[in-house]
Design a protein around this motif. Structure first.
Motif, short mmCIF file in Angstrom:
data_model
loop_
_atom_site.label_atom_id
_atom_site.label_comp_id
_atom_site.label_asym_id
_atom_site.label_seq_id
_atom_site.Cartn_x
_atom_site.Cartn_y
_atom_site.Cartn_z
N ALA A 65 34.66 2.38 43.02
CA ALA A 65 34.03 3.54 42.71
C ALA A 65 34.55 4.84 43.88
N ARG A 66 35.01 5.76 43.30
CA ARG A 66 35.37 6.91 44.12
C ARG A 66 35.45 8.18 43.55
N CYS A 67 35.30 9.40 43.97
CA CYS A 67 35.69 10.42 43.48
C CYS A 67 37.12 10.86 42.94
N ASP A 68 37.37 11.55 41.93
CA ASP A 68 38.73 11.95 41.39
C ASP A 68 38.88 13.30 41.38
N VAL A 69 38.16 14.23 42.02
CA VAL A 69 38.36 15.39 42.30
C VAL A 69 38.67 15.34 44.02
N GLY A 195 34.67 -2.14 28.42
CA GLY A 195 34.94 -0.74 28.40
C GLY A 195 36.38 -0.51 29.34
N THR A 196 36.96 0.57 28.92
CA THR A 196 38.19 0.96 29.65
C THR A 196 38.10 2.55 30.29
N GLY A 197 36.75 3.11 30.11
CA GLY A 197 36.57 4.35 30.86
C GLY A 197 36.96 4.42 32.47
N SER A 198 36.54 5.44 33.16
CA SER A 198 36.86 5.70 34.37
C SER A 198 36.31 4.74 35.32
N SER A 199 35.06 4.08 34.96
CA SER A 199 34.46 3.20 35.86
C SER A 199 35.18 1.74 35.57
N ALA A 200 35.53 1.62 34.39
CA ALA A 200 36.20 0.36 34.13
C ALA A 200 37.73 0.32 35.07
N ILE A 201 38.26 1.54 34.84
CA ILE A 201 39.73 1.57 35.31
C ILE A 201 39.62 1.47 37.15
N GLN A 202 38.30 1.98 37.46
CA GLN A 202 38.52 1.95 39.01
C GLN A 202 38.06 0.51 39.32
N SER A 203 37.26 -0.10 38.71
CA SER A 203 36.85 -1.33 39.16
C SER A 203 37.74 -2.56 38.64
N GLN A 218 38.63 -3.94 25.45
CA GLN A 218 39.07 -2.62 25.21
C GLN A 218 38.77 -2.12 23.80
N ARG A 219 37.89 -1.24 23.62
CA ARG A 219 37.66 -0.53 22.22
C ARG A 219 38.67 0.71 22.03
N THR A 220 38.85 1.40 23.17
CA THR A 220 39.94 2.54 23.16
C THR A 220 40.63 2.43 24.24
N ALA A 221 41.96 2.45 23.98
CA ALA A 221 43.05 2.58 25.12
C ALA A 221 42.78 4.02 25.65
N CYS A 336 41.88 14.29 25.92
CA CYS A 336 40.70 14.51 24.91
C CYS A 336 39.30 13.90 25.51
N LYS A 337 39.62 12.50 25.71
CA LYS A 337 38.58 11.80 26.33
C LYS A 337 38.62 12.29 27.91
N ARG A 338 37.70 11.93 28.62
CA ARG A 338 37.87 12.45 30.22
C ARG A 338 39.07 11.81 30.62
N LEU A 339 40.11 12.53 31.29
CA LEU A 339 41.29 11.55 31.69
C LEU A 339 40.70 10.98 32.99
N THR A 388 30.30 0.48 30.12
CA THR A 388 30.03 1.12 28.96
C THR A 388 29.42 2.64 29.03
N GLY A 389 29.52 3.05 30.42
CA GLY A 389 29.27 4.70 30.37
C GLY A 389 27.79 4.88 30.38
N PHE A 390 27.59 6.31 29.89
CA PHE A 390 26.33 6.76 29.81
C PHE A 390 26.03 7.55 28.39
N SER A 501 34.66 11.28 22.00
CA SER A 501 34.28 11.07 23.30
C SER A 501 32.83 11.24 23.61
N TRP A 502 32.56 11.04 24.86
CA TRP A 502 31.06 11.06 25.34
C TRP A 502 30.78 12.79 25.48
N TYR A 503 31.83 13.62 25.42
CA TYR A 503 31.62 14.91 25.49
C TYR A 503 30.91 15.52 24.19
P1 NAP Z 1 32.90 6.08 29.48
O1 NAP Z 1 34.13 6.69 29.94
O2 NAP Z 1 31.98 6.43 28.32
O3 NAP Z 1 33.51 4.59 29.10
C1 NAP Z 1 32.78 3.58 28.69
C2 NAP Z 1 33.90 2.85 28.09
O4 NAP Z 1 33.02 1.52 27.36
C3 NAP Z 1 34.63 3.00 27.07
O5 NAP Z 1 36.29 2.51 27.14
C4 NAP Z 1 34.20 2.73 25.84
O6 NAP Z 1 34.88 2.56 24.59
C5 NAP Z 1 33.50 1.24 26.21
N1 NAP Z 1 32.43 0.99 25.36
C6 NAP Z 1 31.08 1.65 25.18
N2 NAP Z 1 30.32 1.11 24.10
C7 NAP Z 1 31.15 0.01 23.77
C8 NAP Z 1 31.05 -1.11 22.87
N3 NAP Z 1 29.96 -1.32 22.02
N4 NAP Z 1 31.87 -2.04 22.75
C9 NAP Z 1 33.05 -1.96 23.52
N5 NAP Z 1 33.32 -0.77 24.20
C10 NAP Z 1 32.35 -0.14 24.49
O7 NAP Z 1 32.05 5.65 31.03
P2 NAP Z 1 32.39 5.70 32.22
O8 NAP Z 1 33.80 4.85 32.47
O9 NAP Z 1 31.31 5.20 33.24
O10 NAP Z 1 32.56 7.17 32.90
C11 NAP Z 1 31.72 8.19 32.31
C12 NAP Z 1 32.35 9.26 33.00
O11 NAP Z 1 31.87 9.38 34.44
C13 NAP Z 1 33.65 9.54 33.22
O12 NAP Z 1 34.33 10.08 32.05
C14 NAP Z 1 33.60 10.61 34.43
O13 NAP Z 1 33.62 11.94 33.94
C15 NAP Z 1 32.78 9.90 35.24
N6 NAP Z 1 33.36 8.89 36.16
C16 NAP Z 1 34.31 9.50 37.22
C17 NAP Z 1 34.99 8.37 37.83
C18 NAP Z 1 35.83 9.03 38.80
O14 NAP Z 1 37.15 8.59 38.98
N7 NAP Z 1 35.51 9.84 39.70
C19 NAP Z 1 34.66 7.16 37.73
C20 NAP Z 1 33.71 6.67 36.87
C21 NAP Z 1 33.01 7.54 36.22
P3 NAP Z 1 35.02 3.91 23.54
O15 NAP Z 1 36.17 4.75 24.40
O16 NAP Z 1 36.03 3.34 22.43
O17 NAP Z 1 33.86 4.57 23.34
#
Ligand code: NAP
Ligand code: FAD
Length: 582
Positions: A65-69, A195-203, A218-221, A336-339, A388-390, A501-503
């Motif tokens: 976990a770290r910032c990306d700004v 999940g493959t959002g920012s948190s997954a990609i960092q961890s 992975q649900r969405t690349a 479109c989704k948060r980079l 799985t995000g927030f 997206s979560w937006y």
């Molecule tokens: P996220 O971007 O919402 O990613 C959640 C992941 O879980 C997505 O890949 C999502 O797939 C997947 N998912 C959710 N429900 C699922 C299900 N039922 N089955 C399978 N997959 C599922 O959450 P996050 O990674 O925690 O990040 C959230 C936000 O926090 C970021 O966008 C960013 O703004 C901030 N953040 C920033 C950093 C950084 O680098 N500084 C790090 C972490 C977080 P889908 O895409 O298909 O929904």
């Protein structure tokens, strides 16, 4: 169990105390609000569910976990001394360092004595007769305040997906946003990451170094750009510190609230060779500024296609197995989704013990005692990480029973999507402020800047009300409706509104689809807030006090008088040109 619940220190409940303001949350928003209010002579109490300050950085302790700004910009800008004295060690600081920074700020500005930790606000009710908020907590506190300030965070309510059979799984299940404080050692374990959002990609790259086998569901690349993170040298830091205020000022004038080189030219006017060169250079610089390679990338689909294809080619060039590479290639709009910003993410899939499972068409069926089942196949696991995000933007509001005028609840009012004037307040809920609330740039800006601007504006507003003896402030319904419509209209200009997206709340089934943050750009938004203030809180109604005569004294908001430089506000200008700012 979430870490804060483990060892709650005993304390007697606060009963009957009255404050000028209750602040809910002690992340950067709550901390800065407390600092400003105390500076203006207000009394304030902060309640924080966690056991310490820092919010996001208190809870999100997952590996990597770290910032990306960039750290030099992802930090408070209100104190030149703080800026000068704090040294960031890396381009993108790790979680522990950002948390140390939050603790340093708390100590330096003596914030802790007005914060009660391990305390979750459960209810906030507006008392119309007494014109104050009555606040209840899970520790039995029952207090009142003229103002209730929600500093609850846009990304703070963890999304716990109710997977079937969750309770059957015999191993531990973690959520990245509620990571155990003692850390987790995955050595020798078979780990599943959902999940493959920012948190997954960092961890993922770090977990892969420990685990004996890693399976990613992975649900969405995802599009992700290399961070090229590095240690900061004293020379680099000193060069920035030599004129930090200038950097901060440039940052405020940017649509994102942070500074990076931005190319205004349209991608579609360049030749394919020029584009490839430009993208390659931007890729080599890395990080979120990659999206600044051209000015039209988030506005013209054909332009976006060019950067998306470049990014897919990068994936294909990194990931050796062609089937895995294709699965990792996103086909939605780039950005479109948060980079995401990564270190070695795609490379991780070249490791022999790392497997990618596509759950886009056949979702996770259930957790079993020994793993996860997808499409009839069981993947054996010892531990599961839910990345799985927030429930973004409004999730933490949903978890508090907030009741305004006439017994109307916020949940009821926001059922079809959040409605707030400028994202700072909502009609029917007097003296309730929402820091980085829906309808403000919030998550589309560097959030600490967005927080500071909101806090300064709110603090000035509260001071003005004290100056004139006003009892309440709330938005006029018509102005709120216009703003909500404007936010919605501007969002349509951007390609960002087009994907799930979560937006737009689409990451969680059943949430209304509404583009929640304001995409018109930070400077355009700040100018609107400033105008509202200098026009005597236009669009708001204040009750009580000598409302007619005294124009607001601009105190803290003064530093947000940033000239709109058309050269640097490109995406905001594009949006604002097509959809006038109301
Ligand atoms: P996220 O971007 O919402 O990613 C959640 C992941 O879980 C997505 O890949 C999502 O797939 C997947 N998912 C959710 N429900 C699922 C299900 N039922 N089955 C399978 N997959 C599922 O959450 P996050 O990674 O925690 O990040 C959230 C936000 O926090 C970021 O966008 C960013 O703004 C901030 N953040 C920033 C950093 C950084 O680098 N500084 C790090 C972490 C977080 P889908 O895409 O298909 O929904
Ligand atoms: P938070 O930090 O979320 O704090 C809110 C606090 O409110 C929490 O501590 C929570 O416990 C508390 N709370 C909520 N409800 C209650 C209640 N009912 N009672 C009591 N307390 C309550 N933004 C960027 O700009 N750049 C980045 O690089 C960046 N990286 C991020 C990385 C991660 C992993 C995540 C999840 C987010 C990231 N963000 C980033 C966004 C980040 O959330 C903000 O930058 C910022 O930290 C938000 O501060 P905040 O105080 O508004 O909210």
């Amino acid at each position: 169990m979430p870490p804060a619940m483990q060892d709650q220190p005993q304390r007697a409940p606060e009963a009957g105390a009255a404050f000028d303001a209750i602040i809910v949350g002690a992340g950067f928003a709550g901390m800065y609000m407390l600092h400003r209010l105390r500076g203006l002579g207000f009394t304030a109490r902060v309640y924080e569910a966690g056991g310490g300050v820092g919010g996001t950085w208190y809870w999100n302790r997952y590996p990597g976990a770290r910032c990306d700004v960039e750290s030099m910009q992802y930090s408070f800008s209100f104190s030149e001394e703080l800026d000068q004295q704090w040294d960031w060690s890396e381009k993108y600081a790790p979680q522990a360092e950002i948390l140390s920074y939050a603790n340093h700020v708390a100590d330096r500005f003596d914030l802790r004595r007005h914060i009660l930790f391990d305390t979750r606000v459960t209810a906030a009710t507006f008392d119309e007769a007494a014109k104050c908020w009555r606040i209840e907590t899970d520790r039995g506190d029952n207090v009142s305040a003229k103002f209730c300030i929600m500093a609850v965070g846009c990304l703070s309510a963890a999304n716990h997906v109710p997977f079937e059979g969750r309770a059957d799984f015999q191993g531990p299940i973690y959520h990245t946003g509620e990571w155990p404080h003692e850390g987790v050692d995955f050595t020798g374990l078979r780990v599943g990451v959902i999940g493959t959002g920012s948190s997954a990609i960092q961890s993922i790259p770090i977990i892969a170094q420990q685990a004996s086998a890693l399976t990613v569901f992975q649900r969405t690349a995802t599009y992700t750009v290399p961070a090229w993170n590095e240690k900061l040298t004293p020379e680099y830091r000193n060069a920035i510190k030599a004129d930090y205020p200038a950097l901060r000022a440039k940052a405020r004038a940017r649509p994102t609230g942070f500074y990076f080189p931005f190319n205004m030219k349209p991608a579609l006017e360049a030749t394919p060779e020029q584009r490839t060169r430009q993208y390659e250079e931007a890729w080599q610089r890395g990080g979120l500024p990659f999206l600044g390679a051209y000015g039209d990338l988030l506005f013209e689909k054909a332009a976006n296609d060019t950067i998306a294809e470049f990014a897919r080619d990068k994936i294909r060039s990194i990931v050796k197995d062609p089937t895995t590479a294709e699965l990792l290639c996103p086909h939605n709009v780039f950005g479109c989704k948060r980079l995401c910003v990564d270190t070695g993410y795609f490379e991780t899939y070249n490791l022999p013990h790392v497997k990618l499972v596509d759950v886009s068409k056949t979702p996770i069926e259930r957790f079993t005692a020994g793993g996860i089942e997808v499409n009839g196949t069981e993947y054996p696991l010892d531990a599961i990480v839910c990345a799985t995000g927030f429930a973004a933007m409004t999730g933490s509001f949903d978890r508090i029973a907030i009741t305004g005028r006439d017994g109307r609840t916020l949940a009821e009012k926001w059922r079809a999507g959040p409605r707030a004037y400028l994202g700072v307040a909502t009609a029917g809920f007097p003296n309730l402020f929402t820091i980085t609330g829906p309808g403000s740039p919030s998550v589309l800006a560097s959030m600490i800047q967005a927080i500071e601007q909101h806090v300064d504006w709110m603090a000035d507003c509260m001071a003005h009300m004290r100056d004139i003896g006003a009892a309440t402030i709330e938005p006029l319904q018509a102005d709120e409706d216009d703003w909500v419509e404007h936010v919605n209209e501007v969002s349509k200009v951007s390609l960002r509104s087009t994907c799930n997206s979560w937006y737009v709340g689409a990451n969680i089934p059943g949430r209304p689809r509404v583009f929640m943050p304001y995409i018109g750009g930070f400077p355009v938004y700040v100018q609107k807030c400033n105008e509202v203030m200098t026009n005597g809180f236009e669009g708001f109604v204040m009750e009580g006090g000598d409302i007619g005569n005294e124009m607001p004294r601009v105190r803290l908001t003064e530093r947000w008088r940033v000239p709109l430089d058309i050269e640097v506000i490109s995406p905001a200008a594009v949006a604002a040109r097509r959809v006038p700012v109301v």
